[in-house]
Design a protein around this motif. Structure first.
Motif, short mmCIF file in Angstrom:
data_model
loop_
_atom_site.label_atom_id
_atom_site.label_comp_id
_atom_site.label_asym_id
_atom_site.label_seq_id
_atom_site.Cartn_x
_atom_site.Cartn_y
_atom_site.Cartn_z
N ALA A 90 -24.81 -40.58 8.24
CA ALA A 90 -25.07 -40.23 9.64
C ALA A 90 -26.33 -40.92 10.13
CB ALA A 90 -25.21 -38.71 9.77
N PHE A 91 -27.28 -41.15 9.23
CA PHE A 91 -28.54 -41.78 9.62
C PHE A 91 -28.60 -43.25 9.24
CE2 PHE A 91 -29.22 -37.25 8.83
CZ PHE A 91 -29.74 -36.86 10.05
N LEU A 92 -27.88 -43.62 8.20
CA LEU A 92 -27.90 -45.01 7.76
C LEU A 92 -26.87 -45.86 8.49
CD1 LEU A 92 -28.23 -44.45 3.89
CD2 LEU A 92 -30.02 -45.08 5.52
N GLY A 93 -25.76 -45.22 8.90
CA GLY A 93 -24.70 -45.95 9.57
C GLY A 93 -23.96 -46.86 8.60
N GLY A 94 -22.98 -47.57 9.12
CA GLY A 94 -22.29 -48.55 8.28
C GLY A 94 -21.15 -47.99 7.47
N CYS A 95 -21.23 -48.17 6.14
CA CYS A 95 -20.10 -47.88 5.26
C CYS A 95 -20.47 -46.85 4.19
CB CYS A 95 -19.63 -49.16 4.59
SG CYS A 95 -19.16 -50.46 5.75
N TYR A 96 -19.45 -46.24 3.61
CA TYR A 96 -19.68 -45.31 2.51
C TYR A 96 -20.16 -46.09 1.29
CZ TYR A 96 -17.06 -41.87 5.27
OH TYR A 96 -16.64 -41.02 6.26
N PRO A 97 -21.21 -45.64 0.62
CA PRO A 97 -21.73 -46.37 -0.54
C PRO A 97 -20.98 -46.08 -1.84
CG PRO A 97 -23.13 -44.49 -0.09
CD PRO A 97 -22.09 -44.52 1.01
N VAL A 98 -20.10 -45.07 -1.82
CA VAL A 98 -19.35 -44.68 -3.01
C VAL A 98 -17.93 -44.32 -2.62
CG1 VAL A 98 -21.37 -43.82 -4.29
CG2 VAL A 98 -20.12 -42.28 -2.74
N THR A 99 -17.09 -44.10 -3.62
CA THR A 99 -15.74 -43.57 -3.41
C THR A 99 -15.75 -42.08 -3.70
OG1 THR A 99 -14.64 -45.65 -3.96
CG2 THR A 99 -13.36 -43.65 -4.28
N ALA A 100 -15.01 -41.30 -2.91
CA ALA A 100 -14.92 -39.86 -3.11
C ALA A 100 -13.50 -39.50 -3.51
CB ALA A 100 -15.30 -39.11 -1.83
N ALA A 101 -13.37 -38.83 -4.67
CA ALA A 101 -12.05 -38.45 -5.18
C ALA A 101 -12.06 -36.97 -5.55
CB ALA A 101 -11.69 -39.29 -6.40
N ILE A 111 -16.42 -33.53 9.30
CA ILE A 111 -17.30 -33.40 10.46
C ILE A 111 -17.49 -34.78 11.08
CG2 ILE A 111 -19.59 -32.67 11.25
CD1 ILE A 111 -19.71 -30.93 8.67
N PRO A 112 -17.16 -34.95 12.36
CA PRO A 112 -17.24 -36.28 12.98
C PRO A 112 -18.68 -36.74 13.17
CG PRO A 112 -16.69 -34.62 14.63
CD PRO A 112 -16.67 -33.92 13.29
N LEU A 113 -18.96 -37.96 12.74
CA LEU A 113 -20.31 -38.50 12.84
C LEU A 113 -20.74 -38.76 14.28
CD1 LEU A 113 -20.57 -41.14 9.97
CD2 LEU A 113 -21.94 -39.08 10.27
N ALA A 114 -19.83 -39.28 15.10
CA ALA A 114 -20.21 -39.67 16.47
C ALA A 114 -20.73 -38.47 17.26
CB ALA A 114 -19.01 -40.30 17.17
N LEU A 115 -20.01 -37.34 17.20
CA LEU A 115 -20.44 -36.16 17.93
C LEU A 115 -21.71 -35.58 17.33
CD1 LEU A 115 -20.01 -34.05 20.11
CD2 LEU A 115 -18.45 -32.85 18.56
N PHE A 116 -21.82 -35.58 16.03
CA PHE A 116 -23.01 -35.10 15.35
C PHE A 116 -24.25 -35.85 15.85
CE2 PHE A 116 -25.92 -35.73 11.71
CZ PHE A 116 -26.27 -34.41 11.44
N LEU A 117 -24.16 -37.18 15.89
CA LEU A 117 -25.29 -37.99 16.34
C LEU A 117 -25.58 -37.80 17.82
CD1 LEU A 117 -24.61 -41.29 14.39
CD2 LEU A 117 -26.40 -39.61 13.96
N GLU A 118 -24.53 -37.63 18.61
CA GLU A 118 -24.71 -37.41 20.04
C GLU A 118 -25.50 -36.14 20.31
OE1 GLU A 118 -21.91 -36.25 23.85
OE2 GLU A 118 -21.07 -37.56 22.30
N ILE A 119 -25.19 -35.08 19.58
CA ILE A 119 -25.90 -33.81 19.74
C ILE A 119 -27.37 -33.98 19.35
CG2 ILE A 119 -26.11 -31.46 18.82
CD1 ILE A 119 -23.05 -31.41 18.61
N LEU A 120 -27.63 -34.68 18.26
CA LEU A 120 -29.01 -34.85 17.80
C LEU A 120 -29.83 -35.71 18.75
CD1 LEU A 120 -28.72 -35.36 13.94
CD2 LEU A 120 -29.42 -33.32 15.19
N GLU A 121 -29.24 -36.75 19.28
CA GLU A 121 -29.98 -37.64 20.18
C GLU A 121 -30.43 -36.93 21.44
OE1 GLU A 121 -27.19 -40.76 20.67
OE2 GLU A 121 -27.66 -41.73 18.74
#
Length: 231
Positions: A90-101, A111-121
């Motif tokens: 959410a703060f670094l942006g870009g891509c996931y640094p790992v795989t989640a299984a 939780i959607p990142l775009a809305l999360f960041l919009e609320i914080l800004e």
């Protein structure tokens, strides 16, 4: 979109990321979040994929897996029930640094990142409160990294087991949060080394083992035993 259960807001407020969030703001975020169900081995996201969400584990477990230069994979963290993960993107942006299984049947809140960041800004004070809590989390992770680099195998395993104990001054029964092979990978050990260490602890009378459940009659004694095996 599946409805969010009533206990999810309280679960989020118990995390360092959302502990400062007012109820109304959290509700507005949850209206655009959704639950995702995974079977054992299902991939939630892959390393280097564009990040557009982060997650809370509602049930089950998630393995975070990183690829080494040799092509081998390593479990870098085991995410348990009620834990957030991938929130750093959410703060670094870009891509996931790992795989989640998923390990076993697992349900996560997306939780959607775009809305999360919009609320914080729109709320800088809230962002400052969150950054303070995340800073504390960072200090904890640095401590873990230091332990992995300087502690002996015995000390790493004992530290891990003691973290699972509710208290250190009374007998405890703890359950490993994942298969022994996954716990070994998390601690930077081979499965064979983990098995040997557990056997040594059993012979010393420090633990009893029943599959993934460990009975630790005296956590302080286990701590002292590990202190005698410094690297």
């Amino acid at each position: 979109m599946e409805a969010i259960t009533d206990n999810v807001p309280s679960l989020l407020r118990e995390t360092s990321l959302f502990s400062a969030w007012p109820e109304a703001l959290l509700d507005s975020l949850l209206k655009h979040s959704k639950t995702v169900h995974l079977g054992s081995g299902d991939i939630l996201f892959v390393e280097k994929a564009t990040a557009n969400a982060f997650y809370l584990v509602l049930s089950g477990r998630i393995h975070l897996i990183a690829a080494a230069a040799t092509g081998q994979e390593k479990i870098v963290e085991i995410i348990r029930e009620n834990d957030l993960f991938a929130e750093a993107v959410a703060f670094l942006g870009g891509c996931y640094p790992v795989t989640a299984a998923a390990e076993g049947s697992t349900t996560v809140l997306e939780i959607p990142l775009a809305l999360f960041l919009e609320i914080l800004e729109q709320r800088p004070q809230l962002m400052r409160q969150m950054l303070a809590r995340l800073s504390m989390r960072l200090h904890f992770l640095v401590k873990e990294l230091r332990q992995l680099s300087v502690e002996s195998a015995e000390q790493r395993l004992v530290s891990y087991l003691l973290d699972l104990c509710p208290v250190l001054d009374a007998a405890a029964v703890v359950e490993l949060p994942a298969k022994k092979s996954a716990v070994a990978a998390r601690l930077g050990l081979t499965p064979e080394t983990l098995s040997r260490l557990l056997l040594r602890m059993r012979k010393a009378g420090l633990i009893t083992v029943n599959r993934r459940v460990l009975d630790i009659p005296d956590p302080r004694a286990l701590q002292c035993w590990a202190a005698g095996h410094s690297s």
